[in-house]
Design an enzyme around this catalytic site. Structure first.
Site: not given
Ligand code: VG1
Ligand code: CO
Length: 542
Positions: A276, A281
């Site tokens: 990502d 990720r």
């Molecule tokens: C999303 C994901 C969660 C992850 C978070 C940050 O959160 O579901 O599993 O830890 O993003 O990941 P939410 O609240 O939108 O469901 V990252 O790679 O965006 O820092």
């Molecule tokens: Co991320």
């Protein structure tokens, strides 16, 4: 030398699942980023003379905020700032740098999987001295500070040249611009059997890695192409671009569809992966087989002992609540503890620090271990490569053997994006209110066994986090979870997580949508998704 700039609070600076995320235009308002950064600095104790790490995923506005943050760090008394060349540090690399250089913490400038560019998203995350995301006690204190801040501090200084490695001075502070990749790549070499992977490559093993125009390009090129010897071109979209080349850098089947189509085609390499925006990720696709992130966690845990770092076994496994229970079966077979935490990596930090777990994962394609305190996309890819190289087995075969041994958790997540906030809140409120009456209720062919709103009590420090997602458990082990995203920047995103367990001896090679038909219908009938949102179907299915 130090300049005090008067300011007034913004009322919308509450960090979400992973830092503060807003549209770039919001961050470009005078004082907006400054207020938040000063609020972070105001809650950090012992910063005098301390080291701070600053880096980001290279998205639009990254360099501007780095210059601001460097001057503010100097005015706030930090002794040293370490910044990645070009302003680049992937989230796991930043976590490693914080730990390796004994920093007090770090600012990671990223909105992760959200799109980048002048009209898209920007974000700031604060990580603490263990290298992990600030826990809720710290983010709550930061938010409280944003509400009564009245000044921020800076020094008069020119922008530093972020492109040139080396040391400079800003005020009384040292700024070290470092190679963002070297320390991280060296760490990876200590964890995995690079020789075994090289031997597999020499034997014809091929892969495709999609960096999606985001931060992992330089990391993946150095590790996969330069150090391991995969062919040039293995890494695609490998230049970090301010708008990610128009990609939505969320490594799922919708946004990484080119990789998916390649992996399902007759020309597929042996292994496909993507990462990502900020590199924490991973998406794993074998030739002809997509591995769900929940299954990936389970398969990595089951086979981790094939990698040098995990040769002595795992202490425990942790997964976020909405992640499927596939890893639970592995923990049971290995005779190690399993922990279920709320969504977001910050909840794994205490378990990792206390030595109670070695591997953690989330259904959103985050997997990691105790080598840093963040999820780590390339780490997951390298562990997969290590396992495949030792087992000399295609992903498809490994997956089938895994299911034959543990059973299979069919799983999907349905996202309804850009829903009106009131509609989403109304849906959740009504669902929460209905919980006490649900047990025993028949929904189509399913019967509700239990229903609650997940509360987590941290087993290490006893802190409690309530309202972390509604779970509805059906007889026979199927499950639906409902929660609202905490990472979006406009409207609300409803996430519906669907899971059905098929035991050993059952139908282990079916198509996921076919297996989830009853659950999808039950989700709508229990939550009134169509009625509340007006949507006939989800925007994204992963
Ligand atoms: C999303 C994901 C969660 C992850 C978070 C940050 O959160 O579901 O599993 O830890 O993003 O990941 P939410 O609240 O939108 O469901 V990252 O790679 O965006 O820092
Ligand atoms: Co991320």
């Amino acid at each position: 030398m130090i300049r005090t700039v008067p300011t007034t609070p913004f009322t919308d600076q509450k960090p979400g699942t992973s830092g503060l995320r807003k549209k770039v235009t919001v961050f470009q308002q005078p004082n907006y980023a400054e207020n938040f950064i000063q609020s972070v600095f105001d809650v950090v104790d012992d910063k005098a003379g301390a080291t701070l790490v600053i880096g980001g995923d290279g998205r639009y506005h990254n360099r501007e905020v780095i210059q601001v943050a460097v001057r503010m760090a100097a005015a706030n008394g930090f002794g040293t700032v370490i910044v990645g060349q070009g302003g680049i540090l992937s989230t796991p690399a930043a976590s490693n740098i914080i730990r390796q250089y004994g920093a007090i913490g770090g600012l990671i400038l990223s909105a992760s999987h959200n799109p980048g560019g002048p009209t898209e998203d920007f974000g700031i995350k604060y990580n603490i001295a263990n290298g992990g995301p600030a826990p809720e006690t710290v983010t709550d204190a930061i938010q409280a500070r944003t509400l009564d801040i009245d000044r921020w501090l800076t020094v008069e200084a020119e922008d530093i040249d972020l492109n040139v490695i080396g040391e400079r001075r800003v005020g009384d502070m040292t700024v070290r611009v470092i190679d963002p990749v070297a320390d991280y790549a060296a760490l990876m070499e200590t964890l995995f059997d690079f020789d075994a992977i090289r031997a597999a490559i020499a034997g014809g093993f091929t892969m495709a890695f999609d960096s999606m125009g985001a931060v992992t390009g330089p990391y993946a090129r150095e590790i996969l192409e330069n150090r391991l010897g995969f062919a040039a071109g293995t890494v695609r979209n490998g230049e970090p671009l301010e708008d990610f080349g128009g990609h939505h850098p969320d490594p799922n089947l919708v946004h990484a569809h080119e990789l998916y189509e390649l992996m399902m085609s007759p020309d597929a390499p042996d292994f496909g992966a993507a990462s990502d925006g900020d590199g924490d990720r991973n998406l794993i696709i074998g030739r002809g087989v997509y591995v769900t992130p929940s299954d990936s966690l389970a398969m990595l845990a089951a086979n981790a002992a094939l990698a040098p770092a995990y040769r002595d076994g795992l202490k425990g496994i942790a997964r976020s609540m909405p992640t499927s229970a596939a890893a639970d079966r592995v923990a049971e077979a290995l005779g190690i503890p399993m922990f279920e935490t709320p969504t977001g990596w910050k909840f794994f930090g205490n378990l990792l620090d206390a030595g109670r777990v070695t591997i953690c994962g989330e259904e959103s394609a985050g997997t990691g271990s105790d080598h840093v305190r963040e999820k780590d996309g390339l780490w997951a890819v390298l562990l997969w490569l290590n396992i495949l190289a030792v087992k000399r087995q295609p992903v498809m075969e490994l997956a089938r053997e895994h299911w034959a041994r543990f059973g299979r958790n069919y799983y999907a997540r349905h996202d309804y994006e850009g829903v009106a906030t009131e509609a989403a809140d109304g849906l959740m409120a009504q669902l929460r209110a209905s919980l006490p009456g649900l047990p025993g209720r028949a929904v189509g062919p399913l019967t509700v066994q239990a229903a609650d709103d997940f509360t987590y009590i941290d087993p290490v420090d006893g802190s409690t986090s309530a309202r972390q997602g509604v779970r509805i458990l059906f007889e026979g082990g199927s499950r639906i979870v409902f929660r609202l995203s905490g990472t979006g920047t406009s409207g609300a995103t409803l996430r519906v997580y669907l899971e059905r367990y098929e035991a050993v001896g059952g139908d282990l090679l079916a198509e996921t949508p076919d297996m989830l038909v009853d659950l999808i219908a039950a989700a709508d009938s229990l939550a009134g998704i169509r009625a509340h949102t007006g949507r006939e179907k989800p925007d994204v299915v992963t």
